[in-house]
Design a protein around this motif. Structure first.
Motif, PDB file in Angstrom:
ATOM      1  N   ILE A 374       0.812  -1.207   0.000  1.00 26.06           N
ATOM      2  CA  ILE A 374       0.000   0.000   0.000  1.00 26.06           C
ATOM      3  C   ILE A 374       0.855   1.270   0.000  1.00 26.06           C
ATOM      4  O   ILE A 374       0.448   2.312  -0.509  1.00 26.06           O
ATOM      5  N   HIS A 375       2.085   1.181   0.519  1.00 25.93           N
ATOM      6  CA  HIS A 375       2.918   2.381   0.605  1.00 25.93           C
ATOM      7  C   HIS A 375       4.064   2.397  -0.397  1.00 25.93           C
ATOM      8  O   HIS A 375       4.785   3.392  -0.484  1.00 25.93           O
ATOM      9  N   SER A 376       4.238   1.342  -1.158  1.00 20.18           N
ATOM     10  CA  SER A 376       5.298   1.280  -2.153  1.00 20.18           C
ATOM     11  C   SER A 376       4.738   1.575  -3.540  1.00 20.18           C
ATOM     12  O   SER A 376       3.689   1.041  -3.927  1.00 20.18           O
ATOM     13  N   GLU A 377       5.441   2.403  -4.298  1.00 15.72           N
ATOM     14  CA  GLU A 377       5.006   2.697  -5.663  1.00 15.72           C
ATOM     15  C   GLU A 377       5.002   1.415  -6.502  1.00 15.72           C
ATOM     16  O   GLU A 377       4.077   1.179  -7.280  1.00 15.72           O
ATOM     17  N   ALA A 378       6.039   0.593  -6.333  1.00 18.45           N
ATOM     18  CA  ALA A 378       6.111  -0.669  -7.081  1.00 18.45           C
ATOM     19  C   ALA A 378       5.000  -1.624  -6.645  1.00 18.45           C
ATOM     20  O   ALA A 378       4.396  -2.321  -7.476  1.00 18.45           O
ATOM     21  N   GLY A 379       4.704  -1.639  -5.341  1.00 19.26           N
ATOM     22  CA  GLY A 379       3.641  -2.502  -4.837  1.00 19.26           C
ATOM     23  C   GLY A 379       2.284  -2.104  -5.381  1.00 19.26           C
ATOM     24  O   GLY A 379       1.486  -2.957  -5.810  1.00 19.26           O
ATOM     25  N   LYS A 380       2.017  -0.822  -5.379  1.00 19.18           N
ATOM     26  CA  LYS A 380       0.730  -0.346  -5.897  1.00 19.18           C
ATOM     27  C   LYS A 380       0.597  -0.617  -7.397  1.00 19.18           C
ATOM     28  O   LYS A 380      -0.490  -0.974  -7.885  1.00 19.18           O
ATOM     29  N   ALA A 381       1.698  -0.481  -8.126  1.00 23.22           N
ATOM     30  CA  ALA A 381       1.663  -0.754  -9.561  1.00 23.22           C
ATOM     31  C   ALA A 381       1.396  -2.236  -9.831  1.00 23.22           C
ATOM     32  O   ALA A 381       0.672  -2.587 -10.764  1.00 23.22           O
ATOM     33  N   THR A 382       1.960  -3.104  -8.993  1.00 27.83           N
ATOM     34  CA  THR A 382       1.753  -4.551  -9.147  1.00 27.83           C
ATOM     35  C   THR A 382       0.280  -4.911  -8.974  1.00 27.83           C
ATOM     36  O   THR A 382      -0.290  -5.667  -9.770  1.00 27.83           O
ATOM     37  N   ILE A 383      -0.337  -4.374  -7.923  1.00 29.54           N
ATOM     38  CA  ILE A 383      -1.760  -4.658  -7.707  1.00 29.54           C
ATOM     39  C   ILE A 383      -2.597  -4.075  -8.838  1.00 29.54           C
ATOM     40  O   ILE A 383      -3.466  -4.753  -9.400  1.00 29.54           O
ATOM     41  N   ALA A 384      -2.319  -2.831  -9.203  1.00 31.94           N
ATOM     42  CA  ALA A 384      -3.143  -2.138 -10.202  1.00 31.94           C
ATOM     43  C   ALA A 384      -3.109  -2.824 -11.562  1.00 31.94           C
ATOM     44  O   ALA A 384      -4.147  -3.032 -12.193  1.00 31.94           O
ATOM     45  N   GLU A 385      -1.925  -3.188 -12.043  1.00 32.29           N
ATOM     46  CA  GLU A 385      -1.847  -3.760 -13.393  1.00 32.29           C
ATOM     47  C   GLU A 385      -2.526  -5.127 -13.461  1.00 32.29           C
ATOM     48  O   GLU A 385      -3.072  -5.505 -14.497  1.00 32.29           O
ATOM     49  N   ASN A 386      -2.494  -5.877 -12.359  1.00 29.42           N
ATOM     50  CA  ASN A 386      -3.198  -7.159 -12.330  1.00 29.42           C
ATOM     51  C   ASN A 386      -4.701  -6.962 -12.177  1.00 29.42           C
ATOM     52  O   ASN A 386      -5.496  -7.684 -12.786  1.00 29.42           O
ATOM     53  N   TYR A 387      -5.098  -6.010 -11.373  1.00 33.23           N
ATOM     54  CA  TYR A 387      -6.519  -5.805 -11.088  1.00 33.23           C
ATOM     55  C   TYR A 387      -7.272  -5.328 -12.336  1.00 33.23           C
ATOM     56  O   TYR A 387      -8.389  -5.795 -12.606  1.00 33.23           O
ATOM     57  N   VAL A 388      -6.686  -4.404 -13.090  1.00 35.02           N
ATOM     58  CA  VAL A 388      -7.370  -3.893 -14.287  1.00 35.02           C
ATOM     59  C   VAL A 388      -7.278  -4.866 -15.450  1.00 35.02           C
ATOM     60  O   VAL A 388      -7.983  -4.719 -16.447  1.00 35.02           O
ATOM     61  N   GLY A 389      -6.400  -5.875 -15.320  1.00 35.99           N
ATOM     62  CA  GLY A 389      -6.302  -6.903 -16.362  1.00 35.99           C
ATOM     63  C   GLY A 389      -5.048  -6.784 -17.185  1.00 35.99           C
ATOM     64  O   GLY A 389      -4.731  -5.716 -17.715  1.00 35.99           O
ATOM     65  N   LEU A 390      -4.338  -7.903 -17.333  1.00 38.56           N
ATOM     66  CA  LEU A 390      -3.152  -7.940 -18.173  1.00 38.56           C
ATOM     67  C   LEU A 390      -3.576  -7.894 -19.648  1.00 38.56           C
ATOM     68  O   LEU A 390      -4.675  -8.327 -19.996  1.00 38.56           O
ATOM     69  N   PRO A 391      -2.735  -7.358 -20.514  1.00 38.27           N
ATOM     70  CA  PRO A 391      -3.110  -7.237 -21.932  1.00 38.27           C
ATOM     71  C   PRO A 391      -3.293  -8.593 -22.603  1.00 38.27           C
ATOM     72  O   PRO A 391      -2.645  -9.583 -22.222  1.00 38.27           O
ATOM     73  N   PHE A 392      -4.174  -8.657 -23.595  1.00 43.34           N
ATOM     74  CA  PHE A 392      -4.353  -9.874 -24.376  1.00 43.34           C
ATOM     75  C   PHE A 392      -3.090 -10.141 -25.198  1.00 43.34           C
ATOM     76  O   PHE A 392      -2.456  -9.218 -25.696  1.00 43.34           O
ATOM     77  N   GLU A 393      -2.758 -11.418 -25.352  1.00 43.73           N
ATOM     78  CA  GLU A 393      -1.575 -11.788 -26.127  1.00 43.73           C
ATOM     79  C   GLU A 393      -1.978 -12.125 -27.563  1.00 43.73           C
ATOM     80  O   GLU A 393      -3.007 -12.742 -27.811  1.00 43.73           O
ATOM     81  N   GLU A 394      -1.141 -11.696 -28.510  1.00 41.61           N
ATOM     82  CA  GLU A 394      -1.399 -11.964 -29.927  1.00 41.61           C
ATOM     83  C   GLU A 394      -1.183 -13.432 -30.252  1.00 41.61           C
ATOM     84  O   GLU A 394      -0.347 -14.108 -29.626  1.00 41.61           O
ATOM     85  N   LEU A 395      -1.900 -13.924 -31.247  1.00 41.62           N
ATOM     86  CA  LEU A 395      -1.743 -15.308 -31.672  1.00 41.62           C
ATOM     87  C   LEU A 395      -0.388 -15.545 -32.332  1.00 41.62           C
ATOM     88  O   LEU A 395       0.195 -16.619 -32.241  1.00 41.62           O
ATOM     89  N   GLU A 396       0.114 -14.516 -33.026  1.00 42.93           N
ATOM     90  CA  GLU A 396       1.420 -14.639 -33.695  1.00 42.93           C
ATOM     91  C   GLU A 396       2.091 -13.287 -33.751  1.00 42.93           C
ATOM     92  O   GLU A 396       1.490 -12.271 -33.452  1.00 42.93           O
TER      93      GLU A 396
END
Length: 396
Positions: A374-396
């Motif tokens: 909650i108090h680390s910039e890196a920690g907050k970024a880790t939660i946020a990027e997972n919570y909003v959803g990781l990007p879809f991966e291309e087939l090729e």
């Protein structure tokens, strides 16, 4: 009676309907078979936090209009540990992404309406569905409907029929690669026509157990309490629920909590499950047929949507470019993403819940972890990027 289609979709939940809508828009013929009635499908109470990618996929399918009008955009979420309240700016720490609060029932309703308008076929109350010759070039499905047996020939089968459905069970046992973790508690949920206690979700870790303040709209709320896996609804009533919720959430929230009659109360067990055999022959597994996650990370519907996105892109490549060589990529992409979502949901569950077996040491470690994230910039970024959803991966 015999019929034929390009893609047979088993299950008319959100994943089956969304895949069907995307395929229909792309000119790929499909028929959906659903064991239950349409009214039953719409009666199921499910989660309602849509990742950025899921919302965008619904818009691409042409069913995002009501979501954009009635859905509640959240640019952040909140966490509480022993009453200490913190806000997490999802938009700031995820590179501008958001989530949309819009009930799964409403997503299903929108998809049903769109399918009806398109004229595409959905067979409700299809009994005794069986998959045949899924390892061959000529798979087919049989089912019983209106006192008649039908045969549906197809090129491919999309199993969107949930954990208890027939699709995964049609894969030989010795070909299945499965993993499971069962948690020693469940979530007691209460749905009420009361205004949400806060304008964002609040995830609360407390010595009495986890609590979540969620919502379906500006006038309908959904609240959850962690309860032992041995608990039953007989041990609870509305008054007891509201009193316990107030104990676990921050005092400033408890003081303004609006209580009311329960529209629905239920207890859901928590577990993690992954079937890594997501493609076998001409059968593809999507959604709960392949994976189950605890609701803590709001990943269930969103993970199903990511399966749909990958399967849809694959079918377009197959039918428009004859790229059958890309078929193995479905499992590669979907399994990798499933494990990332399972990891985040597992972490959120361990991070926020109380375990009966945990001692004073474990609680202090949990508190230290909360302080770090909650108090680390890196920690907050880790939660946020997972919570909003990781990007879809291309087939090729």
């Amino acid at each position: 009676m015999d019929t034929k289609t390009q893609v047979a979709i088993i299950g008319a939940g959100p994943s089956g309907l969304l895949l069907g809508q995307l395929l229909t828009n792309a000119g790929i013929d499909n028929i959906i078979l659903e064991r239950k009635s349409g009214d039953y499908v719409l009666s199921r109470i499910r989660a309602g936090v849509l990742e950025q990618g899921t919302a965008d996929l619904l818009r691409e399918a042409g069913v995002g209009e009501r979501m954009d009008e009635e859905g509640i955009v959240h640019t952040g979420t909140d966490f509480s540990f022993q009453g200490e309240h913190h806000h997490l700016d999802l938009e700031k720490y995820s590179g501008g992404k958001q989530v949309v609060v819009y009930g799964q029932t409403e997503v299903t309703r929108d998809l049903m309406e769109a399918r009806k308008k398109s004229g595409a076929t959905t067979v409700y109350e299809a009994d005794n569905v069986k998959l045949h010759d899924i390892e061959s070039d000529s798979p087919y499905v049989t089912y019983y409907h209106n006192e008649e047996t039908f045969r549906l020939d197809c090129d491919y089968i999309a199993g969107c029929d949930g954990y208890h459905g027939v699709s995964r069970k049609s894969i030989p046992k010795d070909k299945l690669v499965e993993y499971e973790k069962v948690y020693p508690f469940g979530w007691l949920g209460l749905l009420s026509d009361t205004p949400p206690v806060h304008d964002e979700l609040i995830y609360c870790a407390h010595e009495r157990g986890f609590a979540l303040c969620s919502m379906r709209s500006k006038t309908r709320s959904r609240y959850y309490l962690q309860v032992p896996d041995t608990d039953t609804l007989d041990n609870w009533n509305e008054e007891k629920f509201w009193a316990e919720l107030k104990r676990r959430i921050p005092k400033k929230m408890a003081d303004k909590l609006v209580t009311g009659p329960a529209l629905e109360m239920s207890i859901a067990p928590l577990r993690s499950y992954v079937c890594e055999t997501m493609q076998y022959g001409k059968l593809f597994l999507l959604g709960d047929a392949a994976h189950i996650v605890p609701p803590t990370g709001a990943k269930g519907l969103n993970l199903a949507a990511s399966d749909v996105e990958t399967a849809f892109r694959l079918f377009v490549k197959i039918y428009k470019e004859d790229r059958t060589d890309l078929i193995p990529r479905y499992q590669e992409i979907s399994v990798a993403r499933a494990w990332k979502a399972v990891r985040f949901s597992w972490w959120m569950t361990m991070f926020l819940h109380r375990f009966e077996s945990a001692g004073r040491f474990d609680f202090r470690v949990q508190q230290a972890e909360f302080d770090y994230f909650i108090h680390s910039e890196a920690g907050k970024a880790t939660i946020a990027e997972n919570y909003v959803g990781l990007p879809f991966e291309e087939l090729e």
